[in-house]
Scaffold this motif. Structure first.
Motif, PDB file in Angstrom:
ATOM      1  N   LEU A  74      40.400  62.673  92.685  1.00  0.00           N
ATOM      2  CA  LEU A  74      39.288  62.188  93.527  1.00  0.00           C
ATOM      3  C   LEU A  74      39.319  60.661  93.631  1.00  0.00           C
ATOM      4  O   LEU A  74      39.860  59.975  92.767  1.00  0.00           O
ATOM      5  N   LYS A  75      38.707  60.142  94.680  1.00  0.00           N
ATOM      6  CA  LYS A  75      38.625  58.689  94.868  1.00  0.00           C
ATOM      7  C   LYS A  75      37.577  58.131  93.907  1.00  0.00           C
ATOM      8  O   LYS A  75      36.412  58.522  93.961  1.00  0.00           O
ATOM      9  N   ILE A  76      38.002  57.249  93.002  1.00  0.00           N
ATOM     10  CA  ILE A  76      37.095  56.680  92.000  1.00  0.00           C
ATOM     11  C   ILE A  76      36.903  55.198  92.287  1.00  0.00           C
ATOM     12  O   ILE A  76      37.876  54.436  92.347  1.00  0.00           O
ATOM     13  N   TYR A  77      35.649  54.799  92.491  1.00  0.00           N
ATOM     14  CA  TYR A  77      35.327  53.400  92.770  1.00  0.00           C
ATOM     15  C   TYR A  77      34.565  52.791  91.595  1.00  0.00           C
ATOM     16  O   TYR A  77      33.737  53.463  90.971  1.00  0.00           O
ATOM     17  N   SER A  78      34.817  51.513  91.337  1.00  0.00           N
ATOM     18  CA  SER A  78      33.884  50.764  90.496  1.00  0.00           C
ATOM     19  C   SER A  78      32.700  50.403  91.388  1.00  0.00           C
ATOM     20  O   SER A  78      32.784  50.496  92.621  1.00  0.00           O
ATOM     21  N   TYR A  79      31.611  49.973  90.761  1.00  0.00           N
ATOM     22  CA  TYR A  79      30.405  49.552  91.498  1.00  0.00           C
ATOM     23  C   TYR A  79      30.738  48.499  92.574  1.00  0.00           C
ATOM     24  O   TYR A  79      30.393  48.669  93.750  1.00  0.00           O
ATOM     25  N   PRO A  80      31.438  47.387  92.210  1.00  0.00           N
ATOM     26  CA  PRO A  80      31.731  46.378  93.238  1.00  0.00           C
ATOM     27  C   PRO A  80      32.691  46.872  94.316  1.00  0.00           C
ATOM     28  O   PRO A  80      32.552  46.502  95.484  1.00  0.00           O
ATOM     29  N   GLY A  92      27.158  37.701  92.898  1.00  0.00           N
ATOM     30  CA  GLY A  92      28.543  37.836  92.437  1.00  0.00           C
ATOM     31  C   GLY A  92      28.693  37.632  90.944  1.00  0.00           C
ATOM     32  O   GLY A  92      28.873  36.514  90.465  1.00  0.00           O
ATOM     33  N   ASP A  93      28.665  38.723  90.200  1.00  0.00           N
ATOM     34  CA  ASP A  93      28.742  38.677  88.739  1.00  0.00           C
ATOM     35  C   ASP A  93      30.200  38.582  88.295  1.00  0.00           C
ATOM     36  O   ASP A  93      31.068  39.260  88.844  1.00  0.00           O
ATOM     37  N   GLU A  94      30.459  37.762  87.269  1.00  0.00           N
ATOM     38  CA  GLU A  94      31.834  37.615  86.778  1.00  0.00           C
ATOM     39  C   GLU A  94      32.185  38.618  85.676  1.00  0.00           C
ATOM     40  O   GLU A  94      33.284  38.576  85.118  1.00  0.00           O
ATOM     41  N   TYR A  95      31.247  39.524  85.357  1.00  0.00           N
ATOM     42  CA  TYR A  95      31.528  40.514  84.319  1.00  0.00           C
ATOM     43  C   TYR A  95      32.446  41.613  84.886  1.00  0.00           C
ATOM     44  O   TYR A  95      32.641  41.721  86.090  1.00  0.00           O
ATOM     45  N   LEU A  96      33.006  42.453  83.995  1.00  0.00           N
ATOM     46  CA  LEU A  96      34.016  43.426  84.392  1.00  0.00           C
ATOM     47  C   LEU A  96      33.473  44.517  85.321  1.00  0.00           C
ATOM     48  O   LEU A  96      32.303  44.868  85.273  1.00  0.00           O
ATOM     49  N   SER A 124      34.593  47.935  85.779  1.00  0.00           N
ATOM     50  CA  SER A 124      34.400  49.277  85.232  1.00  0.00           C
ATOM     51  C   SER A 124      35.282  49.443  84.004  1.00  0.00           C
ATOM     52  O   SER A 124      36.141  48.603  83.742  1.00  0.00           O
ATOM     53  N   PRO A 125      35.102  50.540  83.261  1.00  0.00           N
ATOM     54  CA  PRO A 125      35.928  50.746  82.060  1.00  0.00           C
ATOM     55  C   PRO A 125      37.427  50.854  82.375  1.00  0.00           C
ATOM     56  O   PRO A 125      38.258  50.631  81.508  1.00  0.00           O
ATOM     57  N   ILE A 126      37.761  51.220  83.625  1.00  0.00           N
ATOM     58  CA  ILE A 126      39.195  51.335  83.963  1.00  0.00           C
ATOM     59  C   ILE A 126      39.632  50.246  84.951  1.00  0.00           C
ATOM     60  O   ILE A 126      40.770  50.244  85.405  1.00  0.00           O
ATOM     61  N   ASP A 127      38.728  49.337  85.287  1.00  0.00           N
ATOM     62  CA  ASP A 127      39.071  48.210  86.170  1.00  0.00           C
ATOM     63  C   ASP A 127      38.527  46.941  85.523  1.00  0.00           C
ATOM     64  O   ASP A 127      37.327  46.669  85.576  1.00  0.00           O
ATOM     65  N   ARG A 128      39.422  46.183  84.882  1.00  0.00           N
ATOM     66  CA  ARG A 128      38.992  45.042  84.078  1.00  0.00           C
ATOM     67  C   ARG A 128      38.865  43.759  84.896  1.00  0.00           C
ATOM     68  O   ARG A 128      38.765  42.662  84.344  1.00  0.00           O
ATOM     69  N   ARG A 129      38.858  43.876  86.219  1.00  0.00           N
ATOM     70  CA  ARG A 129      38.673  42.672  87.040  1.00  0.00           C
ATOM     71  C   ARG A 129      37.194  42.303  87.116  1.00  0.00           C
ATOM     72  O   ARG A 129      36.337  43.195  87.197  1.00  0.00           O
ATOM     73  N   PRO A 130      36.876  40.995  87.123  1.00  0.00           N
ATOM     74  CA  PRO A 130      35.478  40.602  87.334  1.00  0.00           C
ATOM     75  C   PRO A 130      34.963  41.116  88.684  1.00  0.00           C
ATOM     76  O   PRO A 130      35.711  41.139  89.670  1.00  0.00           O
ATOM     77  N   LYS A 131      33.702  41.523  88.700  1.00  0.00           N
ATOM     78  CA  LYS A 131      33.114  42.112  89.911  1.00  0.00           C
ATOM     79  C   LYS A 131      33.299  41.216  91.138  1.00  0.00           C
ATOM     80  O   LYS A 131      33.626  41.685  92.220  1.00  0.00           O
ATOM     81  N   PHE A 132      33.063  39.910  90.960  1.00  0.00           N
ATOM     82  CA  PHE A 132      33.055  39.045  92.153  1.00  0.00           C
ATOM     83  C   PHE A 132      34.444  38.780  92.736  1.00  0.00           C
ATOM     84  O   PHE A 132      34.563  38.165  93.781  1.00  0.00           O
ATOM     85  N   HIS A 133      35.488  39.288  92.090  1.00  0.00           N
ATOM     86  CA  HIS A 133      36.834  39.180  92.680  1.00  0.00           C
ATOM     87  C   HIS A 133      37.053  40.219  93.777  1.00  0.00           C
ATOM     88  O   HIS A 133      38.029  40.140  94.524  1.00  0.00           O
ATOM     89  N   LEU A 134      36.151  41.204  93.878  1.00  0.00           N
ATOM     90  CA  LEU A 134      36.380  42.336  94.775  1.00  0.00           C
ATOM     91  C   LEU A 134      35.632  42.246  96.103  1.00  0.00           C
ATOM     92  O   LEU A 134      35.829  43.075  96.979  1.00  0.00           O
ATOM     93  N   TYR A 135      34.769  41.243  96.261  1.00  0.00           N
ATOM     94  CA  TYR A 135      33.892  41.222  97.440  1.00  0.00           C
ATOM     95  C   TYR A 135      34.483  40.534  98.668  1.00  0.00           C
ATOM     96  O   TYR A 135      34.000  40.706  99.772  1.00  0.00           O
TER      97      TYR A 135
END
Length: 451
Positions: free
Chosen positions: A87-93, A160-164, A166-177
């Motif tokens: 299945l397609k799994i997304y982190s929150y960001p 834009g939060d710099e925290y991670l 998801s548990p399987i995506d260790r990139r900071p949230k604000f790198h994805l927007y």
């Protein structure tokens, strides 16, 4: 669209779940425990899981997407089932980006100030009946949800939060927007459990600046030397627009902002908040609000929840609660309250509650953070240190870190409460800084002290 949330109860996650429900999606979710207010809010929309726990049988091939929260672990049974089914799994960001890739994305980044700046922008838009999509990290007055997603709005404003991610995506949230319009308010080392060195932490902000869409823009706080260096060093072909704290004066406990039309009283105070206001003004102008309209709206802004929130006031005493816990936020907040009430005694109480603040090495960053207070108190729970599996922090280490001889330190919640309730609050400002509750302090009882 059928979307399942793994760890639906988090403050960000449940708000996204509500936003998708409001958009007409089929939403389900699981969590091992859900606290208020998430619990009631999910229940009101029929989204509260029937029972707590993880149920792989909920994960079926007819789900269009999984949104994975930070609270889940990499070996979560539902996650493993989703991976097995492909299945397609997304982190929150990632999911927020997916929902906004055809919009103009406005992203507010920085170690501090981002919730307040995002809140200011949304307040101004709301005041002038401009409908925008958004995601913000605090409950705002006049807004019933912290996430709003539509198919129609042109703009989305994202904190834009710099925290991670998801548990399987260790990139900071604000790198994805991938912002079209960005802001960077300040850089002060935080989240040391994830970014072990200062250099590693700063690097995340360089990546953020480089992620801005080519031809986009960034507004940046030129009074922060690290922000200035990071933005000006970027070779990304974007417009770079600096901002700084506007002129203001404080008279009789009221802050007056200098505007082209003269002095204007505002509800918020403190140099850091005025600096945030300058950044918010620029972003609102990019979004089509002219200067006069910005000032008219911002004069009614009372602040984001838990950010310098006034909880009690009498003729000669006042009490504030603030979410501040990192060294730079603690220092800025303490100075702001002292400046606003400079003829009153300031009792500032800080709870060391986060991974960073309970780390013996990081503690040194707090040097001078409470210097503006007349009475400085630090509370921490050795039990919290134990739960977080950190090395024991001693009272001596705390005393040495703050470099203040008269620092009052408590480790027992009852002893701290006794101290607080024995104070004379005549001609006093009380500032309670914590992301926790001082081991169970009743804030309603504290309000009764101010009379």
């Amino acid at each position: 669209m059928n979307v399942h949330f793994i760890a639906i109860g988090g403050s960000a996650m449940h708000n996204l779940a509500l936003a998708l429900h409001n958009k007409g999606y089929q939403v389900t979710g699981s969590d091992d425990t859900i606290f208020e207010p998430s619990k009631s809010r999910l229940a009101a929309k029929g989204l509260l899981p029937e029972s707590f726990g993880w149920f792989p049988e909920k994960i079926t091939a007819n789900l269009d997407a999984i949104v994975l929260g930070m609270h889940a672990k990499a070996d979560n049974p539902e996650l493993l089932k989703a991976q097995e089914l492909g299945l397609k799994i997304y982190s929150y960001p990632e999911f927020l980006y997916e929902q906004s890739k055809h919009k103009t994305r406005v992203v507010i980044g920085g170690s501090h100030g981002k919730t307040t700046i995002t809140s200011m922008i949304l307040h101004v838009m709301h005041y002038h009946d401009r409908d925008v999509d958004y995601m913000v990290g605090a409950q705002l007055e006049g807004f019933d949800v912290m996430v709003k997603l539509t198919d129609d709005n042109d703009f989305i404003v994202l904190e834009g939060d710099e925290y991670l991610s998801s548990p399987i995506d260790r990139r900071p949230k604000f790198h994805l927007y991938k912002p079209n319009i960005a802001l960077l308010s300040g850089i002060a080392w935080d989240h040391i459990n994830v970014f072990p060195t200062y250099e590693n932490y700063v690097e995340q902000f360089s990546i953020f600046v480089d992620s801005i869409v080519k031809g986009g823009s960034i507004n940046y706080n030129e009074e922060d030397a690290e922000v200035k260096r990071v933005v000006e060093a970027s070779e990304n072909p974007i417009r770079k627009i600096a901002y700084h704290t506007p002129e203001y004066t404080v008279e009789d406990g009221e802050t007056l902002l200098e505007t082209p039309e003269g002095l204007m009283p505002i509800e918020i105070f403190g140099k850091h908040n005025l600096n945030n206001l300058a950044g918010a003004k620029w972003i609102c102008q990019h979004m089509g609000i002219d200067e006069d309209d910005f000032y008219e709206a911002i004069s009614t802004f009372k602040g984001a929840s838990k950010r310098l929130e006034k909880i009690a006031e009498s003729n000669n005493a006042v009490a504030y609660k603030d979410f501040a816990h990192s060294p730079s936020k603690v220092e800025a907040t303490t100075k702001a309250v002292k400046e606003q009430y400079n003829d009153r005694k300031l009792i500032a109480c800080l709870e060391l509650h986060t991974y960073s603040s309970l780390n013996a090495e990081f503690l040194k960053e707090y040097k001078g953070a409470l210097d503006a207070a007349d009475v400085a108190v630090v509370f921490y729970s050795p039990h919290a240190v134990e739960i977080k599996k950190l090395e024991e922090v001693t009272q001596d280490q705390i005393a040495n870190a703050f470099k203040r001889d008269d620092l009052v330190i408590y480790t027992n919640p009852e002893a701290f409460k006794d101290f607080l309730f024995k104070q004379n609050f005549d001609n006093t400002a009380l500032l309670l800084m914590s992301s926790g509750n001082y081991g169970g302090l009743d804030f309603d009882a504290v309000k009764e002290l101010i009379h």
